[in-house]
Scaffold this motif. Structure first.
Motif, PDB file in Angstrom:
ATOM      1  N   ALA A  69      -2.817 -45.140  30.514  1.00 48.68           N
ATOM      2  CA  ALA A  69      -2.034 -46.343  30.217  1.00 48.68           C
ATOM      3  C   ALA A  69      -2.345 -47.449  31.219  1.00 48.68           C
ATOM      4  CB  ALA A  69      -0.541 -46.019  30.228  1.00 48.68           C
ATOM      5  N   VAL A  70      -2.383 -47.083  32.498  1.00 50.23           N
ATOM      6  CA  VAL A  70      -2.706 -48.069  33.541  1.00 50.23           C
ATOM      7  C   VAL A  70      -4.139 -48.563  33.384  1.00 50.23           C
ATOM      8  CG1 VAL A  70      -2.926 -48.434  36.030  1.00 50.23           C
ATOM      9  CG2 VAL A  70      -1.023 -47.073  35.132  1.00 50.23           C
ATOM     10  N   LEU A  71      -5.051 -47.637  33.108  1.00 52.82           N
ATOM     11  CA  LEU A  71      -6.457 -48.009  32.960  1.00 52.82           C
ATOM     12  C   LEU A  71      -6.652 -48.982  31.797  1.00 52.82           C
ATOM     13  CD1 LEU A  71      -9.386 -47.481  33.925  1.00 52.82           C
ATOM     14  CD2 LEU A  71      -9.496 -45.631  32.239  1.00 52.82           C
ATOM     15  N   VAL A  85      -8.920 -54.149  41.169  1.00 56.72           N
ATOM     16  CA  VAL A  85      -7.911 -53.214  40.663  1.00 56.72           C
ATOM     17  C   VAL A  85      -8.531 -52.243  39.667  1.00 56.72           C
ATOM     18  CG1 VAL A  85      -5.792 -53.018  39.309  1.00 56.72           C
ATOM     19  CG2 VAL A  85      -5.993 -54.793  41.060  1.00 56.72           C
ATOM     20  N   LEU A  86      -9.403 -52.745  38.786  1.00 56.59           N
ATOM     21  CA  LEU A  86      -9.999 -51.882  37.769  1.00 56.59           C
ATOM     22  C   LEU A  86     -10.872 -50.795  38.385  1.00 56.59           C
ATOM     23  CD1 LEU A  86     -10.375 -51.250  34.808  1.00 56.59           C
ATOM     24  CD2 LEU A  86     -12.244 -52.914  34.728  1.00 56.59           C
ATOM     25  N   ILE A  87     -11.687 -51.135  39.367  1.00 56.16           N
ATOM     26  CA  ILE A  87     -12.551 -50.124  39.973  1.00 56.16           C
ATOM     27  C   ILE A  87     -11.722 -49.106  40.749  1.00 56.16           C
ATOM     28  CG2 ILE A  87     -13.016 -51.430  42.081  1.00 56.16           C
ATOM     29  CD1 ILE A  87     -15.416 -49.068  40.183  1.00 56.16           C
ATOM     30  N   LEU A  88     -10.641 -49.539  41.394  1.00 57.42           N
ATOM     31  CA  LEU A  88      -9.781 -48.610  42.114  1.00 57.42           C
ATOM     32  C   LEU A  88      -9.106 -47.631  41.156  1.00 57.42           C
ATOM     33  CD1 LEU A  88      -8.102 -50.936  44.789  1.00 57.42           C
ATOM     34  CD2 LEU A  88      -9.873 -49.200  45.155  1.00 57.42           C
ATOM     35  N   VAL A  89      -8.644 -48.157  40.010  1.00 53.26           N
ATOM     36  CA  VAL A  89      -8.005 -47.289  39.019  1.00 53.26           C
ATOM     37  C   VAL A  89      -9.012 -46.292  38.452  1.00 53.26           C
ATOM     38  CG1 VAL A  89      -6.895 -47.232  36.756  1.00 53.26           C
ATOM     39  CG2 VAL A  89      -6.209 -48.944  38.419  1.00 53.26           C
ATOM     40  N   THR A  90     -10.225 -46.754  38.186  1.00 46.04           N
ATOM     41  CA  THR A  90     -11.232 -45.890  37.581  1.00 46.04           C
ATOM     42  C   THR A  90     -11.655 -44.763  38.515  1.00 46.04           C
ATOM     43  OG1 THR A  90     -12.045 -47.845  36.403  1.00 46.04           O
ATOM     44  CG2 THR A  90     -13.433 -45.898  36.346  1.00 46.04           C
ATOM     45  N   ILE A 102     -17.625 -39.192  36.885  1.00 48.70           N
ATOM     46  CA  ILE A 102     -18.508 -39.869  37.842  1.00 48.70           C
ATOM     47  C   ILE A 102     -19.407 -40.880  37.141  1.00 48.70           C
ATOM     48  CG2 ILE A 102     -20.303 -38.088  37.694  1.00 48.70           C
ATOM     49  CD1 ILE A 102     -20.746 -38.546  40.725  1.00 48.70           C
ATOM     50  N   TRP A 103     -19.812 -40.580  35.901  1.00 49.10           N
ATOM     51  CA  TRP A 103     -20.669 -41.519  35.159  1.00 49.10           C
ATOM     52  C   TRP A 103     -19.876 -42.722  34.675  1.00 49.10           C
ATOM     53  CZ3 TRP A 103     -25.534 -40.528  35.993  1.00 49.10           C
ATOM     54  CH2 TRP A 103     -25.911 -39.232  36.308  1.00 49.10           C
ATOM     55  N   VAL A 104     -18.637 -42.492  34.248  1.00 55.04           N
ATOM     56  CA  VAL A 104     -17.774 -43.611  33.858  1.00 55.04           C
ATOM     57  C   VAL A 104     -17.482 -44.498  35.055  1.00 55.04           C
ATOM     58  CG1 VAL A 104     -15.475 -44.234  33.021  1.00 55.04           C
ATOM     59  CG2 VAL A 104     -16.734 -42.384  31.918  1.00 55.04           C
ATOM     60  N   THR A 105     -17.249 -43.881  36.207  1.00 54.69           N
ATOM     61  CA  THR A 105     -16.972 -44.654  37.417  1.00 54.69           C
ATOM     62  C   THR A 105     -18.176 -45.500  37.819  1.00 54.69           C
ATOM     63  OG1 THR A 105     -15.454 -42.932  38.175  1.00 54.69           O
ATOM     64  CG2 THR A 105     -16.237 -44.502  39.817  1.00 54.69           C
ATOM     65  N   ALA A 106     -19.369 -44.934  37.705  1.00 56.01           N
ATOM     66  CA  ALA A 106     -20.581 -45.683  38.050  1.00 56.01           C
ATOM     67  C   ALA A 106     -20.777 -46.869  37.104  1.00 56.01           C
ATOM     68  CB  ALA A 106     -21.794 -44.760  37.987  1.00 56.01           C
TER      69      ALA A 106
END
Length: 418
Positions: free
Chosen positions: A32-34, A195-200, A97-101
């Motif tokens: 939900a936050v993402l 904020v988006l990268i921290l949440v991810t 890890i791939w989604v985060t990258a």
């Protein structure tokens, strides 16, 4: 396929799952936050695009073309990122890890957008394309993890949680348009990216915990093989394109003019979110009904209710009636979309969840692209065509709803006979 037409004990199973699977619930809130932050990034982008386009030398009339390009990219990339998510989880076992990258690259591109505008149209379009392509990693793949790892009776509730962020972002849109209007675009672009990268970053841990929980409850079902799209997937996609097109035309094109019959433009910021309030409220009780009656039945029934609500909005005689009709239409769309993810995961169960989540997001993007093309061509402004266009949402929802109810009834009949 159990959630397509659930049995009589589905409600009790749903409630028991809510009490047991705390890890899945946390992941639902995380999604939900993402989705909230991701949707707000898109809102910020749309708010500032005219100013950034002007700085890049792009004509105002071409802005809609750039937005259409974004949706065309989503239409293609959402499906293929969903397919890729299935393959990554099968071969490598982990997706986070791939989604985060990919998100890190997306956030970097998003951060650069307001900085690159002064270098011309080509530079701006190139960076926007990088952002759009990479941000597809935040659409289907995270939701795919929900379908892959969550225990099936809890999926409607968890889908509602995930979509709650989208609904809140939709409600906040009109307020942000006014609040951010005079703020330097570099500030909201930077804040949204950070904020988006921290949440991810939390997805890596969340996926690990979900996978561990699933191993405890796994039935070791045979893994779905890759291949051509199945007939249920194609029928589902066509139905969702029709329903999403009805939503797009009603909310994005017709809602403001319908409200303006009874109020002025300054009041729209308070009235347009009524649709999203209905959206957010309806999803959770609709989850109970989805488990009880099945996903197709819930989508079909909600679509018919929504068609009546849209028709009532056009016939409203005062602002109160218009607000009630808009709330009901939003509630119907919330039930439709929540159930759509439930059906998608059931069709793609055990190996095709990413493909089906991607197909659903692609259908939504294609409907958005079609609505934008309607505006870009002036189709909605032609007096003669406008009279026809205003009834398209009602017809889309009524037609698709009736077809899906028929499909649900046919499935129940086959289940009873067998």
């Amino acid at each position: 396929m159990k959630l397509l037409n659930a049995g009589p004990s589905a409600t009790s199973l749903f409630l028991s799952e809510l009490a047991v699977s705390t890890t899945s619930h946390r992941f639902g809130w995380y999604l939900a936050v993402l989705q909230l932050v991701f949707a707000l990034c898109w809102t910020v982008y749309v708010i500032y695009l005219p100013k950034l386009a002007a700085a890049a030398g792009i004509a105002p009339k071409a802005i809609i073309l750039l937005l259409m390009l974004d949706q065309a990219v989503f239409t293609v990339c959402d499906f293929f990122t969903g397919v890729a998510a299935d393959k990554v989880t099968r071969v490598l076992g982990r997706l986070g890890i791939w989604v985060t990258a990919a998100t890190a690259l997306s956030c970097a591109a998003f951060l650069v957008i307001p900085l690159i505008a002064g270098f011309g149209a080509s530079a701006l379009v190139a960076v926007v394309l990088v952002w759009t392509v990479t941000s597809s990693a935040l659409r289907a793949p995270p939701l795919m993890l929900l379908g892959k790892y969550a225990r099936k009776p809890a999926i409607p509730f968890l889908s509602a949680l995930a979509l709650l962020g989208t609904g809140i972002a939709g409600a906040l849109g009109p307020y942000l348009s006014i609040t951010l209007r005079d703020i330097d675009p570099r500030i909201p672009f930077a804040l949204a990216s950070i904020v988006l990268i921290l949440v991810t970053l939390g997805m890596i841990t969340a996926e690990r915990r979900l996978a561990a929980e699933t191993q405890v409850h796994s039935k070791n079902l045979p893994v779905r093989s890759f291949g051509a799209m199945t007939k249920p997937a194609i029928v589902f996609a066509l139905g969702m394109i029709t329903l999403a097109l009805g939503y797009q035309i009603h909310f994005a094109i017709d809602s403001a003019p319908l409200f303006l019959r009874f109020t002025n433009a300054t009041s729209l910021q308070w009235l347009m979110p009524v649709f999203w309030i209905g959206f957010n409220i309806s999803m959770f009780p609709a989850g109970l009904l989805t488990n009880r009656f099945g996903g197709y039945a819930l989508i079909g029934g909600a679509a018919l209710v929504g068609a009546i609500a849209i028709f009532a909005a056009h016939l409203a005689q005062d602002l109160g009636q218009m607000v009630v009709a808009q709330f009901a239409a939003g509630a119907a769309w919330g039930a439709i979309l929540m159930s759509a993810f439930t059906v998608a995961f059931a069709i793609g169960e055990n190996g095709g969840e990413g493909r089906m989540a991607g197909l659903l997001f692609s259908a939504l993007a294609l409907a958005t692209l079609t609505r934008m093309a309607t505006v870009a061509t002036g189709f909605n402004a032609d007096p003669a065509l406008k009279e026809i266009l205003q009834w398209v949402p009602t017809l889309c929802w009524a037609g698709a709803g009736a077809a899906l109810l028929y499909l649900a009834a046919a499935r129940v009949k086959r289940w009873v006979v067998s």
